[in-house]
Design an enzyme around this catalytic site. Sequence first.
Site: not given
Length: 305
Positions: A119-121, A162
């Site tokens: 989910h941080h990509a 993010n």
Amino acid sequence: MTSGVRRIVYSPRYRIDIGPHVYPTAKYEALHRELSAAGGWSWIEPEPASWEDLALVHTGDYLQKARTGTFTPAEIAEIELPWSPEIVEGFRLMTGGTVIAAHRAVETGLGIHAGGGFHHAFANHGEGFCLFNDVALAIRMLQRDRRIARAAIVDLDVHHGNGTSMIFDGDRSVFTFSMHQQHNYPVFKPRSALDIGLPDAVSDDEYNSRLREALPQVFASDPQMVVYLAGADPFEGDQLGGLALTRAGLLERDRIVFEACRAAGLPVVVTLAGGYARRLEDTVAIHRATIELAARTFDPAAKTG
Ligand SMILES: [Zn+2]
């Protein structure tokens, strides 16, 4: 024969060599070993997400750098992973794994991926051990193929989602929900459709009551599928998390999510996301409990009550 929901997307190639690292890619293999020993599961080997499909989420410039290993040192520092062809292939494979799991969810009501949750990509850069946003790609592909119009993301990793929030910013077809530790990475938390930033050291009861209160808002967006990021890192023994959930509390968290989805008649995609417990066996046990509960909850042959 294993029943339709007792199938797990996984590849031994998920054990990617990233050198000495807090991110234990060995957890996937350990989980596979334990579940295989327990028996009653069958396994689906994923295909890597194609570069063409990845362009549904990521910019051409970013994909070109990932493909050719031309990230700047600053970009590598932000991704917090070394670059190698093997690492890029491993992440493409895990991204493809979430895509297959999402197809299975639409077809059978449950898709389990023993991996994924990156989910941080972002569309144009990677961060925090995340190269490609598998969750975003799975949703975009199902939308492109007109299998679903709307989806919701329930992101219960200890870190804010993010990249996913930014990718779906302004897209009303995807409801992003992140419940995370506020004072933790990432510093910049783009707004999700629903964010709950928890104070440090929150324990089981408070966490799960906040979750119960939040889910009706997620379902009110009328999704046709839920992607669940079942991060193991809200655990009290996590090296990168500052919450204080016990293993029992995390299992209760999973139960709340699965029961709510079942009650709403919504297919669920399970992805593992983070998990950095001091003892690898804790991370593996948390992920295993999530998977076993998912199968029990969504098995049409299982007794209820
Ligand atoms: Zn995390």
